[in-house]
Motif scaffolding. Structure first.
Motif, PDB file in Angstrom:
ATOM      1  N   MET A  39      -2.687  -3.698 -20.005  1.00  0.00           N
ATOM      2  CA  MET A  39      -1.901  -2.420 -19.687  1.00  0.00           C
ATOM      3  C   MET A  39      -1.411  -3.394 -18.918  1.00  0.00           C
ATOM      4  SD  MET A  39      -3.440  -0.475 -16.084  1.00  0.00           S
ATOM      5  CE  MET A  39      -4.623   0.506 -16.923  1.00  0.00           C
ATOM      6  N   SER A  40       0.204  -2.345 -18.633  1.00  0.00           N
ATOM      7  CA  SER A  40       1.335  -2.169 -17.678  1.00  0.00           C
ATOM      8  C   SER A  40       1.335  -1.379 -17.055  1.00  0.00           C
ATOM      9  CB  SER A  40       2.303  -2.284 -18.789  1.00  0.00           C
ATOM     10  OG  SER A  40       2.622  -3.524 -19.587  1.00  0.00           O
ATOM     11  N   CYS A  41       1.731  -1.083 -15.946  1.00  0.00           N
ATOM     12  CA  CYS A  41       1.649   0.134 -15.232  1.00  0.00           C
ATOM     13  C   CYS A  41       2.719  -0.066 -13.989  1.00  0.00           C
ATOM     14  CB  CYS A  41       0.526  -0.107 -13.770  1.00  0.00           C
ATOM     15  SG  CYS A  41      -0.877  -1.301 -13.505  1.00  0.00           S
ATOM     16  N   SER A  42       3.643   0.707 -13.369  1.00  0.00           N
ATOM     17  CA  SER A  42       4.309   0.203 -12.611  1.00  0.00           C
ATOM     18  C   SER A  42       3.606   1.333 -11.425  1.00  0.00           C
ATOM     19  CB  SER A  42       5.250   1.214 -13.357  1.00  0.00           C
ATOM     20  OG  SER A  42       6.415   0.593 -12.344  1.00  0.00           O
ATOM     21  N   PHE A  43       4.324   1.101 -10.154  1.00  0.00           N
ATOM     22  CA  PHE A  43       4.157   1.414  -9.213  1.00  0.00           C
ATOM     23  C   PHE A  43       5.474   1.940  -8.168  1.00  0.00           C
ATOM     24  CE2 PHE A  43       0.779  -0.568 -10.087  1.00  0.00           C
ATOM     25  CZ  PHE A  43      -0.566  -0.370  -9.882  1.00  0.00           C
ATOM     26  N   HIS A  44       5.461   3.398  -7.055  1.00  0.00           N
ATOM     27  CA  HIS A  44       6.581   3.916  -6.691  1.00  0.00           C
ATOM     28  C   HIS A  44       6.229   3.919  -5.265  1.00  0.00           C
ATOM     29  CE1 HIS A  44      10.062   6.943  -6.005  1.00  0.00           C
ATOM     30  NE2 HIS A  44      10.117   5.765  -6.169  1.00  0.00           N
ATOM     31  N   ARG A  45       7.409   3.474  -4.085  1.00  0.00           N
ATOM     32  CA  ARG A  45       7.279   4.201  -3.290  1.00  0.00           C
ATOM     33  C   ARG A  45       8.484   5.237  -3.013  1.00  0.00           C
ATOM     34  NH1 ARG A  45      10.868   0.543  -0.480  1.00  0.00           N
ATOM     35  NH2 ARG A  45       8.954  -1.073   0.236  1.00  0.00           N
ATOM     36  N   PHE A  51      10.576  -0.526  -6.320  1.00  0.00           N
ATOM     37  CA  PHE A  51       8.885  -0.336  -8.340  1.00  0.00           C
ATOM     38  C   PHE A  51       8.872  -2.080  -7.613  1.00  0.00           C
ATOM     39  CE2 PHE A  51      11.446   2.819  -8.917  1.00  0.00           C
ATOM     40  CZ  PHE A  51      11.012   3.782  -9.608  1.00  0.00           C
ATOM     41  N   SER A  52       7.288  -1.637  -8.027  1.00  0.00           N
ATOM     42  CA  SER A  52       6.462  -2.542  -8.089  1.00  0.00           C
ATOM     43  C   SER A  52       5.678  -2.760 -10.166  1.00  0.00           C
ATOM     44  CB  SER A  52       5.514  -3.069  -7.306  1.00  0.00           C
ATOM     45  OG  SER A  52       6.214  -3.859  -6.088  1.00  0.00           O
ATOM     46  N   ARG A  86       1.086  -1.499  -0.029  1.00  0.00           N
ATOM     47  CA  ARG A  86       0.031  -0.052  -0.175  1.00  0.00           C
ATOM     48  C   ARG A  86       1.273   1.284  -0.018  1.00  0.00           C
ATOM     49  NH1 ARG A  86      -4.849  -0.563  -2.059  1.00  0.00           N
ATOM     50  NH2 ARG A  86      -5.696   0.488  -1.301  1.00  0.00           N
ATOM     51  N   ASP A  87       1.970   1.460   0.183  1.00  0.00           N
ATOM     52  CA  ASP A  87       2.952   2.346   0.587  1.00  0.00           C
ATOM     53  C   ASP A  87       3.762   3.039  -1.141  1.00  0.00           C
ATOM     54  OD1 ASP A  87       4.928   0.353   0.043  1.00  0.00           O
ATOM     55  OD2 ASP A  87       5.990   1.178   1.900  1.00  0.00           O
ATOM     56  N   ARG A  88       3.701   2.097  -1.728  1.00  0.00           N
ATOM     57  CA  ARG A  88       3.731   1.712  -3.551  1.00  0.00           C
ATOM     58  C   ARG A  88       2.289   2.042  -4.255  1.00  0.00           C
ATOM     59  NH1 ARG A  88       8.059  -2.339  -4.781  1.00  0.00           N
ATOM     60  NH2 ARG A  88       9.058  -2.492  -2.651  1.00  0.00           N
ATOM     61  N   LEU A  89       3.079   3.467  -4.748  1.00  0.00           N
ATOM     62  CA  LEU A  89       1.384   4.534  -5.693  1.00  0.00           C
ATOM     63  C   LEU A  89       1.950   4.063  -6.854  1.00  0.00           C
ATOM     64  CD1 LEU A  89       1.082   7.618  -3.266  1.00  0.00           C
ATOM     65  CD2 LEU A  89      -0.163   5.196  -3.095  1.00  0.00           C
ATOM     66  N   VAL A  90       0.592   4.107  -7.490  1.00  0.00           N
ATOM     67  CA  VAL A  90       0.871   3.880  -9.546  1.00  0.00           C
ATOM     68  C   VAL A  90       1.705   5.502  -9.976  1.00  0.00           C
ATOM     69  CG1 VAL A  90      -1.026   5.191  -9.869  1.00  0.00           C
ATOM     70  CG2 VAL A  90       0.335   3.927 -11.393  1.00  0.00           C
ATOM     71  N   HIS A  91       2.416   5.647 -10.794  1.00  0.00           N
ATOM     72  CA  HIS A  91       3.556   6.390 -11.712  1.00  0.00           C
ATOM     73  C   HIS A  91       3.417   6.229 -13.221  1.00  0.00           C
ATOM     74  CE1 HIS A  91       7.043   4.635 -13.139  1.00  0.00           C
ATOM     75  NE2 HIS A  91       6.985   3.770 -12.052  1.00  0.00           N
ATOM     76  N   SER A  92       2.933   5.542 -13.681  1.00  0.00           N
ATOM     77  CA  SER A  92       2.542   5.212 -14.776  1.00  0.00           C
ATOM     78  C   SER A  92       1.487   4.341 -15.027  1.00  0.00           C
ATOM     79  CB  SER A  92       4.039   4.704 -15.532  1.00  0.00           C
ATOM     80  OG  SER A  92       4.583   4.462 -15.295  1.00  0.00           O
ATOM     81  N   LEU A  93       1.422   4.763 -16.393  1.00  0.00           N
ATOM     82  CA  LEU A  93       0.436   3.100 -17.230  1.00  0.00           C
ATOM     83  C   LEU A  93       0.200   3.068 -18.224  1.00  0.00           C
ATOM     84  CD1 LEU A  93      -2.681   4.157 -17.981  1.00  0.00           C
ATOM     85  CD2 LEU A  93      -3.274   4.158 -15.647  1.00  0.00           C
ATOM     86  N   HIS A  94      -0.276   2.010 -18.971  1.00  0.00           N
ATOM     87  CA  HIS A  94       0.562   2.059 -20.397  1.00  0.00           C
ATOM     88  C   HIS A  94      -1.499   0.823 -20.980  1.00  0.00           C
ATOM     89  CE1 HIS A  94       3.416   4.901 -20.663  1.00  0.00           C
ATOM     90  NE2 HIS A  94       4.041   4.491 -19.382  1.00  0.00           N
ATOM     91  N   GLY A  95      -2.072   1.726 -21.254  1.00  0.00           N
ATOM     92  CA  GLY A  95      -3.019   0.604 -22.121  1.00  0.00           C
ATOM     93  C   GLY A  95      -3.443   0.596 -23.003  1.00  0.00           C
ATOM     94  N   TYR A  96      -3.558  -0.726 -24.359  1.00  0.00           N
ATOM     95  CA  TYR A  96      -4.599  -1.092 -25.507  1.00  0.00           C
ATOM     96  C   TYR A  96      -5.968  -1.210 -25.057  1.00  0.00           C
ATOM     97  CZ  TYR A  96       0.685   0.328 -27.168  1.00  0.00           C
ATOM     98  OH  TYR A  96       1.817   0.271 -27.398  1.00  0.00           O
ATOM     99  N   TYR A  97      -6.566  -0.668 -26.116  1.00  0.00           N
ATOM    100  CA  TYR A  97      -8.088  -0.850 -26.414  1.00  0.00           C
ATOM    101  C   TYR A  97      -8.021  -1.653 -27.081  1.00  0.00           C
ATOM    102  CZ  TYR A  97      -8.428   2.881 -22.937  1.00  0.00           C
ATOM    103  OH  TYR A  97      -8.625   3.613 -21.988  1.00  0.00           O
ATOM    104  N   LEU A  98      -8.377  -3.599 -27.175  1.00  0.00           N
ATOM    105  CA  LEU A  98      -8.114  -4.323 -28.498  1.00  0.00           C
ATOM    106  C   LEU A  98      -9.545  -4.540 -28.851  1.00  0.00           C
ATOM    107  CD1 LEU A  98      -5.514  -6.833 -26.368  1.00  0.00           C
ATOM    108  CD2 LEU A  98      -5.066  -4.639 -28.068  1.00  0.00           C
TER     109      LEU A  98
END
Length: 277
Positions: free
Chosen positions: A111-117, A94-95, A60-72
């Motif tokens: 979607m690919s997404c990344s989370f950062h403390r 990072f997660s 829970r201490d890691r917050l999203v910092h980016s997401l990249h999605g494709y509508y298929l």
């Protein structure tokens, strides 16, 4: 009309109901709130739900910092959506996660997404916020297809565009103080309208989303006003591309986004844009 708070979308589920996922198994979730909609599943909805599924698997201490999605595929709002999360990596800070959303066994969104403390450091912006009328000084506006969202429309930089490219919005509900939930509401909002709209000409215009990316710079509060400001960039080869920013009421840059859309002429027989992919 809702006084000076802006219009709220038509009756239907609340946004919190849409963001209530059922955990079926480890890393497997279902969005079971459905409703009738004459259009394809709204991209901001499936993206927000995918982010919520991914965020439910990280500390829970890691917050999203980016997401990249494709509508298929178009998707259907009257059917549940299944979300499978792959835990690509959990590092020291990072997660990384990947999410696949399916209906009837077919992938409708990935979607690919990344989370950062969060960590201390410089906090600067290269470009100041534009001078824009405050939400209290802007006109009521109803954002189409969105539930539990209010909107206000300041003067437009592209007044002849088919859709507005600059508007204030906020969730009409009081939201829990959960950074992941506020990021999901921001994602829900981020796919509405089109920054490519000012580039249209005649019967050729912006159509369905192809891919979408959001970068989260600072924590946002989505039950307070945020300003979405979209900028057209280019159209070529049947695709339009635009960028955008989302700022807090006080002008802080909370997120940046970019999106590519189909950009085609309407079909002569139906008057609707060609949406085949």
């Amino acid at each position: 009309m809702i006084g000076d708070e802006g219009r709220v979308s038509a009756s239907g589920p609340t946004l919190l109901e849409l963001l209530d996922l059922e955990e079926l198994d480890r890393d497997l979730y279902r969005a079971g709130t459905v409703f009738d909609d004459p259009f394809a599943l709204y991209g901001g909805q499936v993206a927000a739900q995918a982010l919520l599924a991914a965020g439910s698997t990280v500390p829970r201490d890691r917050l999203v910092h980016s997401l990249h999605g494709y509508y298929l595929r178009p998707g259907n709002a009257s059917q549940p959506t299944i979300f499978r999360v792959d835990r690509d990596r959990d590092g020291g800070s990072f997660s990384s996660r990947r999410v696949v959303a399916t209906q009837d066994g077919e992938v409708v969104f990935s979607m690919s997404c990344s989370f950062h403390r969060l960590e201390p450091g410089l906090d600067r912006e290269a470009h100041p916020a534009a001078e824009v009328a405050a939400p209290e000084d802007s006109c009521d506006y109803e954002l189409p297809r969105l539930f539990s969202m209010r909107a206000r429309l300041p003067p437009q930089p592209y007044p002849d565009a088919r859709w507005p490219t600059r508007f204030w919005s906020r969730c009409a509900l009081e939201l829990p103080k959960d950074p992941l939930l506020h990021s999901c509401v921001l994602t829900y909002l981020s796919d509405i309208s089109s920054g490519s709209a000012p580039l249209g000409e005649g019967d050729i215009g912006s159509g369905p989303s192809l891919d979408h990316a959001v970068w989260f710079h600072r924590q946002a509060t989505l039950d307070d006003w945020v300003l979405m400001d979209l900028q057209p960039q280019t159209v070529a080869a049947g695709r339009g591309w635009y960028t955008g920013t989302m700022r807090s009421r006080t002008g802080e840059l909370v997120a940046s986004l970019t999106q590519e859309t189909l950009f085609r002429a309407k079909r002569p027989s139906t008057g609707e844009s060609d949406t085949s992919r």
